[in-house]
Motif scaffolding. Sequence first.
Motif, short mmCIF file in Angstrom:
data_model
loop_
_atom_site.label_atom_id
_atom_site.label_comp_id
_atom_site.label_asym_id
_atom_site.label_seq_id
_atom_site.Cartn_x
_atom_site.Cartn_y
_atom_site.Cartn_z
N PHE A 100 0.84 -1.19 0.00
CA PHE A 100 0.00 0.00 0.00
C PHE A 100 0.87 1.24 0.00
O PHE A 100 1.99 1.23 0.51
CB PHE A 100 -0.93 -0.01 1.23
N ARG A 101 0.30 2.31 -0.55
CA ARG A 101 1.00 3.59 -0.61
C ARG A 101 -0.03 4.71 -0.56
O ARG A 101 -1.22 4.46 -0.69
CB ARG A 101 1.81 3.70 -1.91
N VAL A 102 0.45 5.91 -0.35
CA VAL A 102 -0.40 7.09 -0.46
C VAL A 102 0.18 7.96 -1.57
O VAL A 102 1.38 7.92 -1.84
CB VAL A 102 -0.50 7.90 0.86
N GLU A 103 -0.69 8.73 -2.19
CA GLU A 103 -0.26 9.68 -3.20
C GLU A 103 0.43 10.85 -2.51
O GLU A 103 0.21 11.11 -1.33
CB GLU A 103 -1.48 10.21 -3.98
N ASP A 104 1.24 11.56 -3.25
CA ASP A 104 1.83 12.78 -2.68
C ASP A 104 0.75 13.78 -2.34
O ASP A 104 0.87 14.53 -1.38
CB ASP A 104 2.83 13.40 -3.66
N ASP A 105 -0.32 13.81 -3.13
CA ASP A 105 -1.46 14.67 -2.85
C ASP A 105 -2.63 13.80 -2.40
O ASP A 105 -3.61 13.63 -3.12
CB ASP A 105 -1.83 15.51 -4.08
N ILE A 106 -2.52 13.26 -1.22
CA ILE A 106 -3.53 12.35 -0.68
C ILE A 106 -4.90 12.99 -0.61
O ILE A 106 -5.92 12.36 -0.87
CB ILE A 106 -3.09 11.81 0.70
N TRP A 107 -4.98 14.27 -0.29
CA TRP A 107 -6.27 14.94 -0.10
C TRP A 107 -6.94 15.20 -1.44
O TRP A 107 -8.15 15.04 -1.56
CB TRP A 107 -6.09 16.21 0.72
N GLY A 108 -6.18 15.57 -2.46
CA GLY A 108 -6.75 15.72 -3.80
C GLY A 108 -7.24 14.39 -4.34
O GLY A 108 -8.30 14.31 -4.97
N SER A 109 -6.49 13.32 -4.07
CA SER A 109 -6.91 11.98 -4.50
C SER A 109 -8.21 11.58 -3.81
O SER A 109 -9.09 11.00 -4.42
CB SER A 109 -5.82 10.95 -4.18
N PHE A 110 -8.31 11.89 -2.51
CA PHE A 110 -9.53 11.58 -1.79
C PHE A 110 -10.71 12.35 -2.38
O PHE A 110 -11.78 11.78 -2.62
CB PHE A 110 -9.39 11.93 -0.31
N LEU A 111 -10.52 13.63 -2.65
CA LEU A 111 -11.61 14.45 -3.19
C LEU A 111 -12.06 13.90 -4.55
O LEU A 111 -13.26 13.82 -4.81
CB LEU A 111 -11.14 15.90 -3.33
N ALA A 112 -11.12 13.49 -5.39
CA ALA A 112 -11.46 12.93 -6.69
C ALA A 112 -12.24 11.61 -6.54
O ALA A 112 -13.23 11.38 -7.24
CB ALA A 112 -10.21 12.71 -7.52
N SER A 113 -11.82 10.75 -5.62
CA SER A 113 -12.50 9.47 -5.46
C SER A 113 -13.85 9.63 -4.77
O SER A 113 -14.75 8.83 -5.00
CB SER A 113 -11.63 8.47 -4.71
N GLU A 114 -13.99 10.65 -3.95
CA GLU A 114 -15.28 10.87 -3.29
C GLU A 114 -16.37 11.18 -4.31
O GLU A 114 -17.52 10.83 -4.12
CB GLU A 114 -15.16 12.01 -2.28
N ARG A 115 -15.99 11.82 -5.42
CA ARG A 115 -16.97 12.08 -6.47
C ARG A 115 -17.55 10.80 -7.02
O ARG A 115 -18.74 10.74 -7.34
CB ARG A 115 -16.32 12.89 -7.61
N ALA A 116 -16.74 9.75 -7.13
CA ALA A 116 -17.25 8.47 -7.61
C ALA A 116 -18.32 7.93 -6.65
O ALA A 116 -19.34 7.41 -7.09
CB ALA A 116 -16.10 7.47 -7.75
N TYR A 117 -18.09 8.09 -5.37
CA TYR A 117 -19.08 7.67 -4.37
C TYR A 117 -20.39 8.41 -4.58
O TYR A 117 -21.47 7.81 -4.52
CB TYR A 117 -18.52 7.93 -2.97
N LEU A 118 -20.32 9.70 -4.83
CA LEU A 118 -21.53 10.49 -5.03
C LEU A 118 -22.31 10.00 -6.25
O LEU A 118 -23.54 9.96 -6.22
CB LEU A 118 -21.19 11.98 -5.17
N GLY A 119 -21.61 9.63 -7.30
CA GLY A 119 -22.27 9.08 -8.49
C GLY A 119 -22.97 7.77 -8.20
O GLY A 119 -24.09 7.54 -8.64
N HIS A 120 -22.29 6.91 -7.42
CA HIS A 120 -22.91 5.64 -7.05
C HIS A 120 -24.16 5.87 -6.20
O HIS A 120 -25.19 5.23 -6.41
CB HIS A 120 -21.93 4.75 -6.29
#
Length: 178
Positions: A100-120
């Motif tokens: 496992f790893r984290v992105e250098d911009d973990i918070w931007g990655s989270f924000l981008a993936s949260e949009r997928a949740y909203l679509g679901h």
Amino acid sequence: MSSHTPADQPADAADDPVLDAAAEHFVEQFALTWGASHSPRMEGRIVGLLMIVDRPYLSSQQIARLLKASAGAVSTSTRRLVETGFVKRHAVLGDRQHYFRVEDDIWGSFLASERAYLGHLRNVIDDGLALAGDADGPHKRLVNARNYMEWLAGYHRKMLADWEAYRDAQAADGTGEP
């Protein structure tokens, strides 16, 4: 903490990272703050660890050892963190361990993936609308919920663009700080 392991090779036990007292303190403080938002502390410990350790990725076993946690707790938490976009899986060719790893911009990655949740969630709400039919109360609540998810997804796109512009402006000044 120990030195960096090349990105294309798994870390062996002899080269495992070691956390000093200051790093352990950071991980625990991060986890306490994470837990204050009603999220599991173990998830916060893993995110804090992956942010502070100078490695491109860690195995499940390394995470468990460094956090003095059970394999089950690490497995459950990393699965949830991957689902929410805070942590990414990392594959090492020919190695069956989980990394496992984290992105250098973990918070931007989270924000981008949260949009997928909203679509679901919007899709589930649409299914509820089909079930509700003409019933006034459920129809109104579900339409408002769907509209909120659409509005929030659009706002996420704007927030992510604003965040990236802010982040890039900080990086451009050479300090990386506001």
